[in-house]
Enzyme design. Structure first.
Site, short mmCIF file in Angstrom:
data_model
loop_
_atom_site.label_atom_id
_atom_site.label_comp_id
_atom_site.label_asym_id
_atom_site.label_seq_id
_atom_site.Cartn_x
_atom_site.Cartn_y
_atom_site.Cartn_z
N ASP A 85 4.27 0.54 12.24
CA ASP A 85 3.06 -0.08 11.68
C ASP A 85 2.88 -1.53 12.11
OD1 ASP A 85 3.10 1.66 8.47
OD2 ASP A 85 2.63 2.29 10.50
N CYS A 104 -4.67 11.69 11.96
CA CYS A 104 -5.22 10.35 12.19
C CYS A 104 -5.78 10.27 13.60
CB CYS A 104 -4.13 9.31 11.99
SG CYS A 104 -4.06 8.86 10.26
N ARG A 163 -8.64 -0.57 4.54
CA ARG A 163 -7.76 0.45 3.96
C ARG A 163 -6.43 -0.16 3.58
NH1 ARG A 163 -7.37 6.09 7.04
NH2 ARG A 163 -5.95 6.27 5.28
N LYS A 176 0.85 -1.21 0.00
CA LYS A 176 0.00 0.00 0.00
C LYS A 176 0.89 1.25 0.00
CE LYS A 176 -1.84 1.49 4.05
NZ LYS A 176 -1.51 2.88 4.39
N ASN A 177 1.90 1.24 0.85
CA ASN A 177 2.67 2.47 1.07
C ASN A 177 3.70 2.74 -0.02
OD1 ASN A 177 1.04 2.87 3.22
ND2 ASN A 177 2.57 2.33 4.77
N ARG A 206 -4.48 10.64 4.52
CA ARG A 206 -3.35 11.56 4.65
C ARG A 206 -2.40 11.43 3.45
NH1 ARG A 206 -0.03 13.99 8.53
NH2 ARG A 206 2.19 13.66 8.14
N ARG A 223 -0.93 14.89 13.07
CA ARG A 223 0.29 14.49 12.36
C ARG A 223 0.66 15.65 11.43
NH1 ARG A 223 -1.27 8.86 9.95
NH2 ARG A 223 0.82 8.92 9.01
N PRO A 224 1.65 16.42 11.83
CA PRO A 224 2.00 17.64 11.08
C PRO A 224 2.52 17.32 9.69
CG PRO A 224 3.65 17.17 12.73
CD PRO A 224 2.56 16.16 12.93
N VAL A 225 2.46 18.32 8.85
CA VAL A 225 3.03 18.20 7.49
C VAL A 225 4.05 19.31 7.25
CG1 VAL A 225 1.11 16.99 6.40
CG2 VAL A 225 1.06 19.50 6.55
N ASP A 226 4.58 19.86 8.34
CA ASP A 226 5.51 21.00 8.21
C ASP A 226 6.73 20.66 7.35
OD1 ASP A 226 6.04 19.24 10.40
OD2 ASP A 226 7.63 20.59 11.02
N LEU A 227 7.21 19.43 7.42
CA LEU A 227 8.41 19.07 6.64
C LEU A 227 8.10 19.03 5.14
CD1 LEU A 227 9.85 16.30 8.97
CD2 LEU A 227 10.54 18.69 8.83
C1 EPZ Z 1 4.00 6.81 6.46
O1 EPZ Z 1 3.20 7.86 6.96
C2 EPZ Z 1 3.07 5.60 6.36
N1 EPZ Z 1 1.97 5.91 5.45
C3 EPZ Z 1 2.52 5.25 7.74
O2 EPZ Z 1 1.79 4.04 7.59
C4 EPZ Z 1 3.68 4.98 8.69
O3 EPZ Z 1 3.17 4.76 9.98
C5 EPZ Z 1 4.63 6.19 8.72
O4 EPZ Z 1 5.06 6.49 7.37
C6 EPZ Z 1 5.86 5.94 9.58
O5 EPZ Z 1 6.55 4.84 9.09
C7 EPZ Z 1 2.19 5.85 4.11
O6 EPZ Z 1 3.29 5.56 3.66
C8 EPZ Z 1 1.02 6.16 3.24
P1 EPZ Z 1 6.02 10.16 8.52
P2 EPZ Z 1 3.79 9.37 6.97
O7 EPZ Z 1 5.93 11.44 7.79
O8 EPZ Z 1 4.60 9.60 5.76
C9 EPZ Z 1 6.42 13.33 11.93
C10 EPZ Z 1 -0.05 2.64 7.73
O9 EPZ Z 1 -0.46 2.06 8.74
N2 EPZ Z 1 6.27 14.32 10.86
O10 EPZ Z 1 7.21 9.28 8.33
O11 EPZ Z 1 2.67 10.28 7.25
C11 EPZ Z 1 5.11 12.62 12.23
O12 EPZ Z 1 4.33 13.37 13.15
C12 EPZ Z 1 0.37 4.08 7.82
O13 EPZ Z 1 0.12 2.10 6.61
C13 EPZ Z 1 6.51 15.67 11.13
O14 EPZ Z 1 6.82 16.04 12.27
O15 EPZ Z 1 4.73 9.29 8.27
C14 EPZ Z 1 5.56 11.32 12.82
O16 EPZ Z 1 5.85 11.49 14.20
C15 EPZ Z 1 0.00 4.69 9.16
N3 EPZ Z 1 6.38 16.58 10.13
C16 EPZ Z 1 6.88 11.04 12.11
O17 EPZ Z 1 7.28 12.28 11.50
C17 EPZ Z 1 6.04 16.21 8.84
O18 EPZ Z 1 5.96 17.08 7.96
C18 EPZ Z 1 6.77 10.00 11.02
O19 EPZ Z 1 5.83 10.48 10.08
C19 EPZ Z 1 5.82 14.85 8.58
C20 EPZ Z 1 5.95 13.91 9.59
#
Ligand code: EPZ
Length: 421
Positions: free
Chosen positions: A304, A116, A396, A22-23, A92, A121-125
């Site tokens: 996960d 979620c 999902r 999926k991811n 997301r 879950r921020p998207v600042d990065l």
């Molecule tokens: C991906 O989500 C996966 N989803 C998630 O899987 C998975 O849990 C996650 O990576 C971590 O491995 C998909 O790939 C579609 P992140 P993503 O950005 O990209 C922080 C599932 O069950 N963060 O790596 O959203 C965030 O808060 C799903 O299949 C920021 O601070 O995860 C978290 O603490 C659930 N700022 C950490 O980084 C940002 O701009 C990891 O988030 C982005 C993230």
């Protein structure tokens, strides 16, 4: 609304085929927006989130046709660079269109995600990355409105090795003028798969699977056909299903190299494993041994798989600690596991699990994708009947999970519980 009725206590036996990731599929689908043309993607899992991303691509103007575990995507007439709130709030990963839209149309309007169930879950990065590449972003009534005269390569350091931000920035950088370096990049196999797909499209990328990814921008990319990697989280989930029920299961069409840490922990917990290039066989050999887990970015133990591990440790002979360093509050499954008789104490971002000799079936409520999986696993091991409600969460990320479990001998049925909400 569907629910599962599960009569637990049956050791799972047999072979199951793992579906595509999926991811990996979600960002790869978004990447087709980077170049007009027709793309054929294989080994695509049949999941709700894939259908949601297809819906989003159609809103943007692409044509998406489903085949047998395959997609044909035609982006020649894509022309509407927007991702509406009603879609982004349900998934997301819709954020993944931001980079491609900005790179190809030099403008985008993408709703902020709703976050979620386990906290914001921020998207600042993602946003800072787009700005570093030359995007001018503003927030307008819940939407990210992005514009750019052109994108230029930049040296970007991610505070957190974010999977999504790495993917978004990498996609945008493929069409930026000059070189982009992403430091502290995500090394997850799904990002490597996205990178391989982009390379097939003509992108010039080095360092995939390492903490430093370098992208030399090109003036244009071209369509490509591709086959998605297997889903390592589905694989891990089915292995836990085999161990928690005291069974013997074999997974085919999987990539053992993508879940080494999970395999190591399963062996520590008492599983006997036999691994080949594309298969993993697990045999439960006696009791489940208590085994501590702390989640980390790849190649560490995946967040996960955290919920699934707590379910398993609920039946271990002894106590264990499961800590989530990625999402400190991803524990909505714990109160539901406690309804099945699990003995768990939550403290900060750790679950202290004291194994019990038996779980007892009960009605439990899904709250999010991986929490639902952990409830199904616990119900498969529990004595008596359980009902797992709101299984749309599990749909999902798991393709026909009840059918795959039935193939392994599980007594699980999907029924419509008649409720509309
Ligand atoms: C991906 O989500 C996966 N989803 C998630 O899987 C998975 O849990 C996650 O990576 C971590 O491995 C998909 O790939 C579609 P992140 P993503 O950005 O990209 C922080 C599932 O069950 N963060 O790596 O959203 C965030 O808060 C799903 O299949 C920021 O601070 O995860 C978290 O603490 C659930 N700022 C950490 O980084 C940002 O701009 C990891 O988030 C982005 C993230």
């Amino acid at each position: 609304m569907d629910k599962f009725i599960i009569d637990g206590g049956v050791p799972l036996r047999g072979t199951v085929t793992i579906s595509g990731s999926k991811n990996a599929a979600l960002p790869i689908m978004a990447a087709t927006l980077l170049a007009p043309g027709v793309y054929r993607i294989k080994n695509v899992p049949r999941l709700r989130d894939v259908r949601t991303m297809a819906h989003l691509l159609r809103i943007i103007g692409a044509k998406v046709e489903f085949g047998d575990h395959a997609l044909q995507i035609d982006t020649r007439h894509a022309d509407f660079p927007e991702a509406p709130y009603e879609l982004v709030k349900t998934m997301r990963a819709s954020m993944y269109v931001l980079g491609p839209l900005l790179a190809r149309w030099k403008r985008a309007r993408v709703s902020l995600p709703g976050g979620c169930a386990w906290g914001p879950r921020p998207v600042d990065l993602h946003l800072r990355g787009m700005e570093k590449l030359g995007g001018r972003l503003e927030l307008d009534r819940g939407y990210i409105v992005a514009r750019a005269r052109e994108l230029t390569g930049a040296h970007i350091y991610l505070d957190v090795a974010s999977v999504g931000a790495t993917g978004n920035i990498m996609m945008a950088a493929t069409l930026a003028e000059g070189t982009t370096i992403i430091e502290n990049a995500a090394e997850e196999p799904e990002i490597v798969d996205l990178g391989h797909f982009l390379q097939q499209m003509g992108a010039r990328i080095q360092g995939l699977g390492s903490k430093t990814i370098q992208i030399q921008g090109v003036t244009e990319l071209h369509p490509a056909d591709y086959t998605i990697i297997p889903d390592r989280i589905e694989a891990g989930t089915f292995l836990v299903a085999g161990l928690i029920t005291g069974g013997t299961v074999t997974l085919t069409r999987c990539r053992p190299g993508h879940l080494q840490e999970v395999l190591a922990k399963l062996q520590e917990a008492g599983a006997e494993l036999h691994v080949t290039e594309e298969s993993i066989s697990l045999k439960a050999a006696g009791e489940i041994r208590p085994t501590h887990v702390t989640t980390a970015v790849y190649p560490g133990y995946p967040t996960d798989m955290q919920a699934q591990w707590i379910a398993l440790m609920s039946l271990a002979r002894g106590s264990s600690v499961v800590t989530d360093t990625i999402y400190p509050d991803r524990f909505t499954h714990v109160p539901e596991l406690q309804r099945l008789g699990a003995d768990i104490i939550l403290k900060n971002n750790s679950a202290f699990v004291r194994g019990v000799s038996q779980l007892k079936g009960a009605p439990v409520m899904s709250t999010d994708l991986r929490a639902s999986a952990s409830l199904v696993l616990a119900a498969l091991a529990a004595a008596g009947r359980s009902e797992v409600l709101r299984v749309y969460h599990i749909d999902r990320g798991y393709e026909r999970i009840e059918e795959k479990l039935q193939q392994l001998g599980a007594r699980i049925q999907r029924v419509d519980d008649g409720k509309l909400y």
